[in-house]
Design a protein around this motif. Structure first.
Motif, PDB file in Angstrom:
ATOM      1  N   LYS A 154       0.830  -1.211   0.000  1.00  0.00           N
ATOM      2  CA  LYS A 154       0.000   0.000   0.000  1.00  0.00           C
ATOM      3  C   LYS A 154       0.860   1.255   0.000  1.00  0.00           C
ATOM      4  O   LYS A 154       0.618   2.204  -0.738  1.00  0.00           O
ATOM      5  CB  LYS A 154      -0.924   0.009   1.229  1.00  0.00           C
ATOM      6  N   ILE A 155       1.868   1.236   0.872  1.00  0.00           N
ATOM      7  CA  ILE A 155       2.743   2.412   0.966  1.00  0.00           C
ATOM      8  C   ILE A 155       3.592   2.544  -0.289  1.00  0.00           C
ATOM      9  O   ILE A 155       4.027   3.637  -0.644  1.00  0.00           O
ATOM     10  CB  ILE A 155       3.651   2.314   2.231  1.00  0.00           C
ATOM     11  N   GLY A 156       3.818   1.401  -0.962  1.00  0.00           N
ATOM     12  CA  GLY A 156       4.578   1.441  -2.201  1.00  0.00           C
ATOM     13  C   GLY A 156       6.044   1.129  -2.026  1.00  0.00           C
ATOM     14  O   GLY A 156       6.868   1.418  -2.895  1.00  0.00           O
ATOM     15  N   ILE A 157       6.408   0.587  -0.885  1.00  0.00           N
ATOM     16  CA  ILE A 157       7.809   0.237  -0.666  1.00  0.00           C
ATOM     17  C   ILE A 157       8.177  -1.006  -1.468  1.00  0.00           C
ATOM     18  O   ILE A 157       9.282  -1.127  -1.986  1.00  0.00           O
ATOM     19  CB  ILE A 157       8.077   0.019   0.852  1.00  0.00           C
ATOM     20  N   ILE A 158       7.229  -1.946  -1.600  1.00  0.00           N
ATOM     21  CA  ILE A 158       7.499  -3.178  -2.355  1.00  0.00           C
ATOM     22  C   ILE A 158       6.405  -3.407  -3.391  1.00  0.00           C
ATOM     23  O   ILE A 158       5.286  -2.912  -3.257  1.00  0.00           O
ATOM     24  CB  ILE A 158       7.573  -4.414  -1.416  1.00  0.00           C
ATOM     25  N   ASN A 159       6.745  -4.162  -4.442  1.00  0.00           N
ATOM     26  CA  ASN A 159       5.745  -4.541  -5.427  1.00  0.00           C
ATOM     27  C   ASN A 159       5.280  -5.974  -5.207  1.00  0.00           C
ATOM     28  O   ASN A 159       4.102  -6.273  -5.313  1.00  0.00           O
ATOM     29  CB  ASN A 159       6.310  -4.409  -6.846  1.00  0.00           C
ATOM     30  N   GLU A 160       6.259  -6.847  -4.939  1.00  0.00           N
ATOM     31  CA  GLU A 160       5.961  -8.252  -4.689  1.00  0.00           C
ATOM     32  C   GLU A 160       6.038  -8.513  -3.195  1.00  0.00           C
ATOM     33  O   GLU A 160       6.880  -7.933  -2.514  1.00  0.00           O
ATOM     34  CB  GLU A 160       6.989  -9.136  -5.423  1.00  0.00           C
ATOM     35  N   PRO A 161       5.169  -9.381  -2.661  1.00  0.00           N
ATOM     36  CA  PRO A 161       5.253  -9.687  -1.230  1.00  0.00           C
ATOM     37  C   PRO A 161       6.593 -10.315  -0.854  1.00  0.00           C
ATOM     38  O   PRO A 161       7.167 -11.080  -1.640  1.00  0.00           O
ATOM     39  CB  PRO A 161       4.099 -10.669  -1.009  1.00  0.00           C
ATOM     40  N   ILE A 162       7.084  -9.965   0.323  1.00  0.00           N
ATOM     41  CA  ILE A 162       8.335 -10.523   0.819  1.00  0.00           C
ATOM     42  C   ILE A 162       8.025 -11.771   1.635  1.00  0.00           C
ATOM     43  O   ILE A 162       7.008 -11.832   2.331  1.00  0.00           O
ATOM     44  CB  ILE A 162       9.073  -9.503   1.699  1.00  0.00           C
ATOM     45  N   GLN A 163       8.909 -12.767   1.535  1.00  0.00           N
ATOM     46  CA  GLN A 163       8.726 -13.994   2.290  1.00  0.00           C
ATOM     47  C   GLN A 163       9.146 -13.767   3.737  1.00  0.00           C
ATOM     48  O   GLN A 163      10.319 -13.750   4.048  1.00  0.00           O
ATOM     49  CB  GLN A 163       9.563 -15.128   1.657  1.00  0.00           C
ATOM     50  N   PHE A 164       8.168 -13.534   4.618  1.00  0.00           N
ATOM     51  CA  PHE A 164       8.483 -13.436   6.046  1.00  0.00           C
ATOM     52  C   PHE A 164       8.214 -14.759   6.746  1.00  0.00           C
ATOM     53  O   PHE A 164       9.015 -15.253   7.515  1.00  0.00           O
ATOM     54  CB  PHE A 164       7.623 -12.356   6.713  1.00  0.00           C
ATOM     55  N   LEU A 165       7.027 -15.284   6.428  1.00  0.00           N
ATOM     56  CA  LEU A 165       6.598 -16.512   7.094  1.00  0.00           C
ATOM     57  C   LEU A 165       7.466 -17.676   6.631  1.00  0.00           C
ATOM     58  O   LEU A 165       7.973 -17.684   5.511  1.00  0.00           O
ATOM     59  CB  LEU A 165       5.126 -16.773   6.747  1.00  0.00           C
ATOM     60  N   TYR A 166       7.637 -18.674   7.500  1.00  0.00           N
ATOM     61  CA  TYR A 166       8.455 -19.848   7.239  1.00  0.00           C
ATOM     62  C   TYR A 166       9.916 -19.493   7.027  1.00  0.00           C
ATOM     63  O   TYR A 166      10.602 -20.076   6.197  1.00  0.00           O
ATOM     64  CB  TYR A 166       7.892 -20.643   6.039  1.00  0.00           C
ATOM     65  N   THR A 167      10.396 -18.466   7.734  1.00  0.00           N
ATOM     66  CA  THR A 167      11.830 -18.167   7.733  1.00  0.00           C
ATOM     67  C   THR A 167      12.304 -18.192   9.188  1.00  0.00           C
ATOM     68  O   THR A 167      11.507 -18.201  10.120  1.00  0.00           O
ATOM     69  CB  THR A 167      12.127 -16.771   7.161  1.00  0.00           C
ATOM     70  N   GLU A 168      13.622 -18.158   9.335  1.00  0.00           N
ATOM     71  CA  GLU A 168      14.184 -18.081  10.689  1.00  0.00           C
ATOM     72  C   GLU A 168      13.732 -16.801  11.375  1.00  0.00           C
ATOM     73  O   GLU A 168      13.481 -16.765  12.575  1.00  0.00           O
ATOM     74  CB  GLU A 168      15.719 -18.110  10.633  1.00  0.00           C
ATOM     75  N   LEU A 169      13.635 -15.727  10.574  1.00  0.00           N
ATOM     76  CA  LEU A 169      13.204 -14.441  11.129  1.00  0.00           C
ATOM     77  C   LEU A 169      11.831 -14.573  11.780  1.00  0.00           C
ATOM     78  O   LEU A 169      11.606 -14.061  12.878  1.00  0.00           O
ATOM     79  CB  LEU A 169      13.166 -13.382  10.014  1.00  0.00           C
ATOM     80  N   ALA A 170      10.927 -15.284  11.112  1.00  0.00           N
ATOM     81  CA  ALA A 170       9.578 -15.463  11.659  1.00  0.00           C
ATOM     82  C   ALA A 170       9.639 -16.194  12.993  1.00  0.00           C
ATOM     83  O   ALA A 170       8.942 -15.837  13.941  1.00  0.00           O
ATOM     84  CB  ALA A 170       8.712 -16.228  10.668  1.00  0.00           C
ATOM     85  N   ILE A 171      10.506 -17.214  13.053  1.00  0.00           N
ATOM     86  CA  ILE A 171      10.638 -17.954  14.321  1.00  0.00           C
ATOM     87  C   ILE A 171      11.134 -17.019  15.418  1.00  0.00           C
ATOM     88  O   ILE A 171      10.618 -16.993  16.532  1.00  0.00           O
ATOM     89  CB  ILE A 171      11.599 -19.158  14.159  1.00  0.00           C
ATOM     90  N   VAL A 172      12.164 -16.221  15.081  1.00  0.00           N
ATOM     91  CA  VAL A 172      12.750 -15.308  16.075  1.00  0.00           C
ATOM     92  C   VAL A 172      11.693 -14.310  16.550  1.00  0.00           C
ATOM     93  O   VAL A 172      11.546 -14.078  17.758  1.00  0.00           O
ATOM     94  CB  VAL A 172      13.984 -14.580  15.489  1.00  0.00           C
TER      95      VAL A 172
END
Lengths: 357, 273
Positions: free
Chosen positions: B128-146
């Motif tokens: 919405k804000i326009g920072i990205i065009n394609e969704p970023i993979q957050f879920l199912y990453t180590e970052l999500a676990i952390v």
């Protein structure tokens, strides 16, 4: 010019009631001045304001002719000795004393020289490696004093430093504090609620009440000539008699109370035809047995013994007189009996007129 | 009470722990050295030379370490602030810190999935804000676990720190400042070392909690397994109880090593603590 001057300072906690309002205080260089008063009188607030732990809502704090009002604590170079010592529990004695020097980036070799010197001054040589928790109360306070002194402070502030020590140690430590203060000639402000402690170590004592200095004088002057009823009560005067001043000539006063005439020396600024409290210590009053038809000397009054209490070396009597009850100490043996008629004489140089409080 | 029998007070709890914890742990640990009727270290050799297993071990340690570090960084300022409040405000803040503990880790993980997913709140917002065009993979990453684990364990860190920090005499900070230490220096030299005991307790709780957490990495990590999810897979899916006992033993040893290291650090920072 005074070293320290507080001008019209106002302090409030949480912006509520003013603890100090338009408060003024001046301290000369090299002096040890005590702030003495009951709890809640503003003495600790004054000290914390000078230290920089508190901010004034209004007014000005001048130190060495510089405006210190907004200078933060850590740039003031004042040593502070806390009631509960406030030694760093995770550091040993050496590191505690060295703390202030490290903040000042003093070279290590000099720290290793100055810390033992300071520990020697407070009679704790060889204690460098001890932890604070291994020390007694008196030793802790010595470390605290050494820690405050090692930075060569411009001013030394004591916040009831001896109140956590037992009675004997308190007396020894106050002598020690006075010795160190005079040896180094360091200007000091000392807060306590213990009258004897303040009187024994101070050049000057400020008696405070409800945020106001009621009297600032040398201990001996305060002891003999209190200025206000509050001061007189606080330092142990027990007799408060209403007097009206009839005349004042050559430093001598003629007083009237309940149609009896009395004389007193003029020690305070009193006005004719105004009424004051005449205060006198129980030990200053002379008492003898009443003998019928004997000519009474000046400044004396007849009375009868109401209560007698044994105080060890002497007796304390409450005597009923025309002027009300008067407390008198006497060491006469055998002691006076209850109901016995006596003559009290109030020496004119011991009877002090103070403002009614 | 007779001092001689004072230890009897420990007995019920001791028996409970002995039967339901110490003995099972011993059985598990011992069985990891026992294969095909003989005592061997074969299982450990094959585990510690297998890249797949080693990867999981290191990922688990990495995630736990990162979670602990973030909890310290986030928790320290909060705990310091709260410890200086008056009793009433302190109660409100501590209640607010404890409140998330009342929500089950399962519910929390599902919430994070809704937030971090491809079509989740976070990606939608960034688009919405326009920072990205394609969704970023957050879920199912180590970052999500952390993220999930920090959310889960931050209260423990904060409470452990408040407990220690509220007992620090504030006159010590004033003393340090009167000796020339700035606010920051007095925090580093006085408040921090005196908070170390709380920091150690908090860190051990968070680290061990992260090391053994199951729900959060299972739901937010996807195919990225950690030791606990691996343990579950080996024991209940593959019925390989031997490997499972090895994983369990390694986790126990890792826990003790971490506690040991934490204590060493604590002694260094605060010799009197």
């Amino acid at each position: 010019m005074s070293l320290i001057s507080l001008e019209d300072v106002t302090v409030a906690y949480d912006n509520k009631i003013n603890i100090l309002e338009k408060f003024n205080l001046n301290v000369e260089k090299g002096k040890l001045i005590s702030l003495l008063g009951p709890s809640g009188c503003g003495k600790t607030t004054t000290l914390r304001l000078i230290a920089g732990f508190l901010e004034a809502k209004a007014g000005k704090f001048t130190f060495k002719d510089k405006n210190y009002t907004n200078i933060p604590v850590y740039r003031r170079n004042f040593g502070f000795v806390f009631q509960n010592y406030a030694l760093f529990p995770h550091l040993n004695v050496f590191e505690n004393v060295a703390f202030g020097l490290k903040q000042r980036k003093v070279p290590k070799s000099e720290i290793r020289k100055r810390v033992p010197e300071m520990l020697e001054l407070v009679d704790l040589n060889g204690f460098e490696d001890r932890f604070v928790t291994e020390l007694s109360g008196g030793q802790r306070q010595r470390v605290a004093i050494a820690r405050a002194l090692v930075i060569n402070p411009d001013l030394l502030l004591f916040d009831e430093p001896l109140s956590n020590l037992d009675a004997n140690l308190r007396i020894a430590m106050r002598v020690e504090i006075r010795r160190i203060q005079q040896e180094l000639g360091i200007t000091s402000i000392y807060v306590s609620h213990d009258q004897e402690e303040c009187f024994s170590i101070s050049d000057e004592v400020a008696i405070m009440n409800k945020g106001v200095i009621e009297q600032l004088d040398s201990p001996s002057v305060i002891y003999k000539y209190p200025k206000t009823e509050f001061v007189a009560r606080f330092i142990g005067f027990t007799n408060f008699i209403d007097f009206e001043v009839e005349s004042s000539e050559n430093g001598k006063l003629l007083l009237n109370s309940n149609h009896s005439k009395f004389r007193a020396l003029k020690t305070n600024d009193v006005k004719v035809n105004k009424s004051y409290k005449g205060v006198i210590r129980p030990e200053s009053i002379k008492m003898k047995s009443y003998i019928e038809n004997e000519k009474q000397s000046e400044n004396s009054i007849k009375g009868s013994i109401k209560i007698s209490t044994f105080l060890g070396g002497l007796h304390q009597y409450v005597v009923n007189t025309e002027l009300g009850e008067i407390t008198v100490n006497s060491d006469r043996e055998p002691p006076y009996d209850a109901g016995e008629n006596v003559i009290l004489s109030l020496p004119e140089d011991k009877l002090v007129l103070v403002e009614k409080g | 009470m007779n001092k001689k029998y004072f230890y009897l007070l420990l007995l019920p709890c001791f028996l409970f722990l002995l039967i339901f914890m110490v003995i099972p742990i011993l059985v598990t640990t011992l069985s990891s050295f026992y294969l095909d009727g003989r005592i061997t270290l074969e299982g450990y050799r094959s585990f510690l030379t297998d890249h797949y297993f080693l990867n999981i071990l290191f990922r688990t340690l990495r995630i736990s370490l990162l979670t602990t570090t973030i909890c310290i960084i986030l928790g320290f300022p909060v705990a310091y602030y709260v410890s200086k409040l008056n009793v009433k405000l302190k109660f409100i803040f501590i209640a607010a810190a404890v409140f998330p503990l009342l929500i089950s880790p399962v519910v929390r993980s599902f919430s994070w999935m809704a937030i971090l997913g491809r079509e989740g709140i976070f990606n939608t917002l960034l688009k919405k804000i326009g920072i990205i065009n394609e969704p970023i993979q957050f879920l199912y990453t180590e970052l999500a676990i952390v993220i999930g684990l920090v959310h889960l364990f931050l209260p423990l860190m904060i409470i452990a720190l408040i407990g220690v920090m509220e007992n620090i005499d504030y006159d010590l900070v004033k003393a340090a400042q009167s000796l020339g230490a700035s606010r920051f220096t007095s925090f580093i030299k006085i408040v921090f070392p005196l908070s170390v005991p709380g920091l150690v307790v908090g860190s051990v709780l968070v680290f061990v909690g992260s090391l053994t957490a199951y729900t959060t990495p299972q739901l937010l990590g996807g195919s990225r397994r950690v030791m606990s999810t691996l343990l579950y897979q080996q024991s209940l899916t593959l019925n390989n109880w031997y490997t499972a006992s090895i994983i369990a033993t390694i986790m126990i040893v890792a826990t003790f090593i971490i506690i040991g290291i934490m204590n060493k650090i604590a002694q260094k920072l605060n010799p009197k603590g």
